[in-house]
Enzyme design. Sequence first.
Site, PDB file in Angstrom:
ATOM      1  N   CYS A   1     -13.337  57.671  93.850  1.00 42.88           N
ATOM      2  CA  CYS A   1     -13.023  58.420  95.011  1.00 42.88           C
ATOM      3  C   CYS A   1     -13.388  59.666  94.514  1.00 42.88           C
ATOM      4  O   CYS A   1     -12.362  60.643  93.982  1.00 42.88           O
ATOM      5  CB  CYS A   1     -11.838  58.444  95.531  1.00 42.88           C
ATOM      6  SG  CYS A   1     -11.501  59.369  96.922  1.00 42.88           S
TER       7      CYS A   1
ATOM      8  N   CYS B   1     -11.019  62.559  95.895  1.00 43.65           N
ATOM      9  CA  CYS B   1      -9.720  62.358  95.691  1.00 43.65           C
ATOM     10  C   CYS B   1      -9.549  63.065  94.056  1.00 43.65           C
ATOM     11  O   CYS B   1      -8.860  64.167  93.888  1.00 43.65           O
ATOM     12  CB  CYS B   1      -9.125  60.895  95.291  1.00 43.65           C
ATOM     13  SG  CYS B   1      -9.522  59.946  96.596  1.00 43.65           S
ATOM     14  N   ASP B   2     -10.565  63.106  93.287  1.00 44.12           N
ATOM     15  CA  ASP B   2     -10.536  63.211  91.771  1.00 44.12           C
ATOM     16  C   ASP B   2     -11.470  64.187  91.289  1.00 44.12           C
ATOM     17  O   ASP B   2     -11.394  64.586  90.196  1.00 44.12           O
ATOM     18  CB  ASP B   2     -10.475  61.914  91.068  1.00 44.12           C
ATOM     19  CG  ASP B   2      -9.605  60.962  91.201  1.00 44.12           C
ATOM     20  OD1 ASP B   2      -8.418  61.447  91.740  1.00 44.12           O
ATOM     21  OD2 ASP B   2      -9.617  59.686  91.378  1.00 44.12           O
TER      22      ASP B   2
END
Length: 315
Positions: free
Chosen positions: A137, A140-141
């Site tokens: 992701c 996300c990261d």
Amino acid sequence: MNTMEQTKCLIIGSGPAGYTAAIYAARANLNPIEYCGLQPGGQLTQTTTIENFPGYPQGVDGNQMMMELREQAERFGTDIRDGSIVKVDFSKRPYLITAEDGTEIEAQTVIIATGASAKYLGLDDERKYNGMGVSACATCDGFFYRKKVVAVVGGGDTACEDALYLSGLAKKVYLIVRKNYLRASKVMQERVMQTPNIEILFEHNTIGLFGEDGVEGAHLVKRKGEPDEEMVDIAIDGFFLAIGHQPNSEIFKQWLDTDEVGYLKKVDGTPRTKCPGVFVAGDVADPTYRQAITAAGSGCQAAIEAERFLLAEQS
């Protein structure tokens, strides 16, 4: 012989969508039963820190957040159970649901929040470095890789989107593409080609990752199986998979409509499905956004729809 259990609302799945649906359904006195599935807490338990969920200025650990959501659902009376649902019968109401331990439940309404699973290449190193440089992701990261060097695997729209997103954060982005062309739409291809800090490695396969306390590089094969095949190592800090997601919708396909990938279809953009009293929430029905906050929002919608559906029947 087991006596048949009955419930007004059965929730299948336990990510942000399932737990939020449980909180709303429980507060509406539906006394929901929730089955957690193979991965209690869902995909967020695979990420380390969640920094883009509103209300956590310092970020929050994925497992911690899911535990707190679970506690909140339990506090209002949700009957939360470990284990998976293995079979559903949506041919008539109340719907018949079978859990893996053989428990059978008749449910007036069902909320499906089984999520999706990121596809991996299947390398042992992906598991070894999970949360230590391997991610599925980018949104996300990606933030953790500011000014660093990362690689994205894939050649479709998702891979190009991820590479573009990461190019705004990272010093350099490698796009590792198995074929000698990109499958992505023309506009996405052009954007990637025009971004100076993205380097596309066509006809490269990843065969392994290396590093001491996290990912420090990837072993690639260029033109695998050809006479001029060669081994290539690249130095990277992060390895992002963008080869798609698989919605966990298999047991519902007999009863509900899906798109060609397997995402469950909503009726008119609502959480409703073609089976009255069956609602969907979260990533199992969302090929587009796939974020914790959108999943949680859709769980709320599904529970409100279930409550209204039951009220309409009584009146």
